[in-house]
Design an enzyme around this catalytic site. Structure first.
Site, PDB file in Angstrom:
ATOM      1  N   HIS A 206      25.019 -19.363 -19.101  1.00 41.08           N
ATOM      2  CA  HIS A 206      24.259 -19.787 -20.275  1.00 41.08           C
ATOM      3  C   HIS A 206      23.656 -18.554 -20.941  1.00 41.08           C
ATOM      4  O   HIS A 206      23.392 -17.547 -20.274  1.00 41.08           O
ATOM      5  CB  HIS A 206      23.144 -20.740 -19.869  1.00 41.08           C
ATOM      6  CG  HIS A 206      23.634 -22.065 -19.366  1.00 41.08           C
ATOM      7  ND1 HIS A 206      22.800 -23.141 -19.206  1.00 41.08           N
ATOM      8  CD2 HIS A 206      24.870 -22.495 -18.989  1.00 41.08           C
ATOM      9  CE1 HIS A 206      23.481 -24.176 -18.746  1.00 41.08           C
ATOM     10  NE2 HIS A 206      24.751 -23.800 -18.604  1.00 41.08           N
TER      11      HIS A 206
ATOM     12  N   GLU B 283      20.697 -17.883 -21.905  1.00 38.60           N
ATOM     13  CA  GLU B 283      19.427 -17.452 -21.303  1.00 38.60           C
ATOM     14  C   GLU B 283      19.667 -16.625 -20.051  1.00 38.60           C
ATOM     15  O   GLU B 283      19.045 -15.571 -19.870  1.00 38.60           O
ATOM     16  CB  GLU B 283      18.554 -18.661 -20.931  1.00 38.60           C
ATOM     17  CG  GLU B 283      18.223 -19.577 -22.086  1.00 38.60           C
ATOM     18  CD  GLU B 283      19.170 -20.767 -22.205  1.00 38.60           C
ATOM     19  OE1 GLU B 283      18.678 -21.864 -22.509  1.00 38.60           O
ATOM     20  OE2 GLU B 283      20.389 -20.600 -22.012  1.00 38.60           O
TER      21      GLU B 283
ATOM     22  N   CYS C 252      17.946 -25.749 -20.263  1.00 44.70           N
ATOM     23  CA  CYS C 252      18.174 -26.753 -19.222  1.00 44.70           C
ATOM     24  C   CYS C 252      17.270 -26.420 -18.027  1.00 44.70           C
ATOM     25  O   CYS C 252      16.604 -25.381 -18.003  1.00 44.70           O
ATOM     26  CB  CYS C 252      19.646 -26.763 -18.810  1.00 44.70           C
ATOM     27  SG  CYS C 252      20.162 -25.268 -17.922  1.00 44.70           S
TER      28      CYS C 252
ATOM     29  N   CYS D  97      18.025 -23.021 -16.354  1.00 39.82           N
ATOM     30  CA  CYS D  97      17.503 -21.878 -17.106  1.00 39.82           C
ATOM     31  C   CYS D  97      15.973 -21.844 -17.086  1.00 39.82           C
ATOM     32  O   CYS D  97      15.380 -20.768 -17.039  1.00 39.82           O
ATOM     33  CB  CYS D  97      18.040 -21.905 -18.530  1.00 39.82           C
ATOM     34  SG  CYS D  97      19.811 -21.541 -18.612  1.00 39.82           S
TER      35      CYS D  97
END
Length: 154
Positions: A58, A60, A88, A91
């Protein structure tokens, strides 16, 4: 305060640029930027789950890893994260472990969000560090980018 908002908007614009690059790679268009205590951009990237064949890639996670490598520490105390979509739960956990000072995000994620939707990770008693959270920053542009991506895929 107006200068702070203008600066924050420019960092979210960089995150949107990274989201657009992710979309061009066929990835879900999420972009993220890490900003240091001196307001310099430390890292920026977009989702790369398909490219790296890694479900954890992801935006992040990628920028936190890059920033930690750059500063030579597993902690990003005093650093801010700008991301186009509410993180999410995975993260959010990483943001907590990295000790991010402030989290700014664009679109809310009713399905998979882990900050203000869903699990609300930072509100759990097991969360050791919760950043200041500012949701809905440039929300409509961030949401439109995601909606357009998924509409085109159907």
């Amino acid at each position: 305060m107006a200068n702070h908002t203008r600066t924050s908007n420019s960092f979210m614009e960089l995150a949107l640029t990274q989201a657009r690059k992710a979309r061009a790679r066929g990835e879900v268009p999420v972009g993220a930027v890490i900003v240091g205590p001196d307001k310099s951009v430390i890292a920026q990237d977009g989702n790369r789950t398909l490219e790296l064949q890694d479900p954890s890639a992801h935006a992040e996670l990628l920028v936190i890893q890059q920033a930690c490598q750059l500063i030579g520490s597993e902690r990003l105390t005093g650093h801010d994260l700008y991301v186009t979509l509410e993180p999410c739960t995975m993260c959010a956990g990483l943001i907590s472990f990295a000790r991010i000072r402030r989290l700014y995000f664009g679109a809310y994620d009713a399905k998979s969000g882990g900050v203000e939707q869903g699990a609300s990770f930072f509100g759990q008693t097991t969360c050791h560090h919760a950043p200041e959270v500012y949701g809905g920053m440039d929300e409509s542009r961030c949401a439109d980018l995601l909606t357009g991506f998924f509409t085109a895929r159907r």
